[in-house]
Design a protein around this motif. Structure first.
Motif, PDB file in Angstrom:
ATOM      1  N   HIS A  54      -5.993  11.575  -0.940  1.00  7.57           N
ATOM      2  CA  HIS A  54      -4.944  12.226  -0.381  1.00  7.57           C
ATOM      3  C   HIS A  54      -4.147  12.926  -1.804  1.00  7.57           C
ATOM      4  O   HIS A  54      -4.613  12.521  -2.693  1.00  7.57           O
ATOM      5  N   ASP A 105      -0.499  13.879  -3.226  1.00  8.69           N
ATOM      6  CA  ASP A 105       0.970  13.380  -2.862  1.00  8.69           C
ATOM      7  C   ASP A 105       1.697  14.437  -2.767  1.00  8.69           C
ATOM      8  O   ASP A 105       1.482  15.930  -3.161  1.00  8.69           O
ATOM      9  N   HIS A 156      -6.522  11.979  -4.779  1.00 13.07           N
ATOM     10  CA  HIS A 156      -6.538  10.574  -5.724  1.00 13.07           C
ATOM     11  C   HIS A 156      -6.758   9.682  -4.575  1.00 13.07           C
ATOM     12  O   HIS A 156      -6.336   9.782  -3.204  1.00 13.07           O
ATOM     13  N   PHE A 204       7.861   8.372  -6.273  1.00 13.16           N
ATOM     14  CA  PHE A 204       7.603   9.619  -5.486  1.00 13.16           C
ATOM     15  C   PHE A 204       9.120  10.366  -5.881  1.00 13.16           C
ATOM     16  O   PHE A 204       9.910  10.282  -5.075  1.00 13.16           O
TER      17      PHE A 204
HETATM   18 NI    NI Z   1      -0.820   8.968  -4.131  1.00 15.60          NI
END
Ligand code: NI
Ligand code: OGA
Length: 675
Positions: free
Chosen positions: A543, A545, A601, A617
């Motif tokens: 995926h 981020d 990643h 995040f």
């Molecule tokens: Ni991630």
């Protein structure tokens, strides 16, 4: 099933069992291959071995069987009346079944013949649950032959080997040596030599309890044979779930008091059966738990209603087991299994050229230039880098990691008190999907701003907002204190990195700061349990981020991999002591108009070790437009993305994460301008 009746009748002759305890019965046929239970070398092959009884020769049969039940709890029968051609067909089919690809074995379809068992092991709980057989789709022979063979309503895969729980087990084993039993007289492990065309019969816990220990339920195991596969087909003969198991009155008396308290078969069977399917490190519920004892403080001290004591070690693990469906035995639940082309190659992640390591400490103007160009290169070529001398105190981090461990080690009952759902979104969760495959992990999420305001839906015309509060475990105030402190540290580092990245793009240092005035950042505690089949699943599937930056601390176990921009190879991001991993999210790539890279990643799993990580995040405020920055676009270099709104994008992703939607998540690429 005939053979069961025969053996049972023979025992009846000897022991005068009550007929009605057998009806209605729950039985399993289990296919086993290859044997996968406790290891141990075959150290003893008894010359005579366990008794072999010829069922066609009926002189004194009951006493032969009685003696075998008493001395061994195990015997083999020949001339049993089960046609050998049927058994041969079954064997071929069973082998064929196990030779099929795992994904196919995982897909077993339900059918409509329910049997009723208690829904739960709480002794007061009267709810019933229906179990149905599952048969391999596209393999009808398997079902019809096995049903003929056993007339049994259940087909299950894989079973542990200790004492059998039921009353009788009838086992066909092939000619590969491996089954061993513990002899009652001296506890020696003895091999059960396969006798051609015979079945092995052994008594289960239930029989031992009925006979008040006169007959024996022997401990047995299968040793692994490294050269040959071994197939066996046991049929477990169980009483009806409502049958109360206790020593029979006829077999107890003044001299011979009952050695067991009464227990209901169904309530014994359900937790044991859960135990077979969840490979947790705890002892199964065993008949010994019902042994009568003078110690009335024991966990099972009430002969009428046995309540499971919550504070005992045993119960803790049992609860965890029953509530958690993340750990499974043998083959993984198909939700976790990746398509073959996406499975990790556990041996080959290329580490020759790892992600860059950047030292954030500055000593002169010279090094600031160097630092900026290092950041520029890392963001462009990798979208991933390590930072050291980042300024986050290691004692706060260590305490946060300890508390993360503490949190995930709790009983799942505790963890689910702060379970996240579609309403609260923050808290504990163990059922995340990434790219429609379930991640092998548990998480705990919290927002930096508490509460955080998000759009109520991803619908662009919907102006409603929702106010989301964090959920904290009430049993540790320190958990919240330490994590909030840690969050502050992350936030400071994030703003510093944001300024460095802006500068490295040739923009004013504070160019992006306004986007983070009311930022929607969140911190996640990730727990990746050991996985029995790390070659099939991932801790988190590939995926990107979605935010601006992610700053992640990982423990020393390793498993994070990044897809290299230059050649698409998966490269391990090896843990560097004291360092944080920084990676750019979708938003940063869009702002930079693809100058900088948001890398795919994933996390590969480990058979033995659990792993913890804590990502931060760094996410923009909800009203922020995500589109290429004007300073970075021109006639020659037009914007590569259409504008989209961060809040709507985030909500779409968060609601999408929540369940296995049969569509791809919304991605930054959805806003890509077609060339
Ligand atoms: Ni991630
Ligand atoms: C994530 C992630 C990596 C890790 O949670 O988005 O990529 O090492 N985690 O846990």
């Amino acid at each position: 099933m005939e053979i069961i009746r025969d053996v049972q009748l023979l025992m009846l002759g000897k022991l005068a069992f009550m007929k009605n305890i057998w009806e209605p019965s729950i039985s399993f046929v289990t296919l086993q291959s290859p044997w996968n239970s406790s290891t141990g070398l075959i150290n003893k092959v008894e010359a005579a071995g366990i008794p072999v009884i010829d069922l066609s020769y009926d002189y004194d049969l009951p006493s032969k069987i009685g003696n075998a039940c008493q001395a061994w709890g195990f015997f083999q029968v020949i001339n049993h009346g089960i046609p050998s051609n049927l058994r041969r067909t079954v064997k071929v089919l069973v082998k064929e079944f196990f030779d099929r690809p795992l994904e196919e074995k995982g897909k077993v379809k339900r059918d409509e013949d329910p049997i009723l068992v208690p829904a739960w092991c709480e002794f007061e709980d009267r709810e019933l649950r229906e179990l149905t057989s599952q048969w391999a789709a596209g393999f009808p022979e398997c079902r019809s032959v096995l049903e003929d063979y056993a007339s049994a309503p259940e087909l299950a895969l894989g079973v542990g080997c200790h004492k059998d729980g039921g009353t009788l087990t009838v086992l066909f084993q092939d000619s590969v040596l491996g089954l061993q039993i513990q002899r009652r007289s001296d506890d020696e492990w003895i091999s059960v030599r396969p006798v051609p065309d015979s079945y092995v019969i052994n008594l289960g816990n239930g029989m031992q309890a009925w006979t008040n220990d006169k007959y024996w339920s022997a401990e047995h195991r299968v040793v692994v044979n490294t050269q040959r596969e071994k197939f066996s087909i046991p049929l477990f003969f169980f009483p009806g779930h409502q049958v109360n198991v206790k020593p029979l009155d006829e077999l107890t008396g003044e001299q011979n008091p009952p050695l067991y308290k009464e227990f209901s078969w169904g309530k014994f069977f359900v937790p044991r059966n859960h135990g077979h399917f969840k490979n947790l490190n705890f002892e199964n519920i065993q008949i010994d738990h019902f042994r009568a004892s003078d110690n009335e403080d024991g966990p099972y001290n009430n002969s009428q209603s046995f309540s499971l004591q919550r504070d005992s070690q045993e119960q803790t693990s049992l609860k965890t087991l029953l509530n958690s469906d993340i750990r499974l035995m043998g083959s993984l639940d198909s939700d976790f299994v990746l398509e073959p082309e996406h499975r990790p190659n556990l041996n080959s992640a290329d580490e020759a050229e790892g992600v860059p390591l950047i030292d954030l400490s500055l000593s002169s103007a010279q090094t600031r230039e160097t630092l900026l160009s290092e950041i520029c290169r890392a963001c462009r070529d990798w979208g991933f880098f390590h930072v050291v001398n980042h300024g986050i105190p290691s004692n706060v981090r260590d305490r946060a990691m300890e508390l993360a461990k503490w949190f995930f080690e709790q009983e799942s009952e505790e963890k689910t008190k702060v379970r996240k759902d579609e309403v609260s979104l923050m808290g504990y969760h163990d059922g995340e999907y990434t790219k429609n495959v379930r991640d092998w992990k548990e998480v705990f999420d919290f927002f930096l701003q508490d509460p955080t305001v998000l759009p109520a839906s991803a619908d662009f015309d919907d102006g409603e907002v929702m106010i989301l509060a964090n959920r904290w475990p009430l049993n540790s105030p320190e958990f919240r204190d330490v994590l909030e402190r840690y969050a502050k540290e992350f936030e400071n580092l994030a703003f510093r990195l944001l300024e460095l990245i802006s500068t490295s793009l040739g923009l004013p240092a504070d160019r992006l700061n306004d986007y983070f005035k009311e930022h929607t950042s969140l911190i996640r505690l990730n727990y990746y349990p050991p996985c029995p089949q790390p070659e099939l699943a991932l801790g988190i599937n590939r995926h990107k981020d979605s935010g601006a930056l992610t700053i992640l601390f990982q423990d020393a176990v390793g498993g994070l991999q990044v897809c290299r921009r230059s050649d698409g190879e998966w490269v391990s991001v090896r843990p560097v002591p004291d360092a944080y991993v920084v990676n750019l999210g979708n938003s940063m790539q869009v702002w930079s108009n693809d100058e900088y890279w948001s890398a795919e990643h994933r996390v590969v799993l480990n058979r033995e070790r659990e792993r913890f990580s804590i990502p931060f995040f760094f996410l923009p405020a909800i009203n922020v437009p995500i589109k290429p920055l004007e300073e970075l676009t021109s006639k020659e270099d037009p914007p590569k993305y259409r504008e989209f709104n961060w809040g709507k994008f985030l909500v779409n992703r968060m609601l999408g994460d929540y369940q296995n939607l049969k569509v791809e998540d919304i991605q930054m690429d959805n806003f890509k301008v077609e060339p």
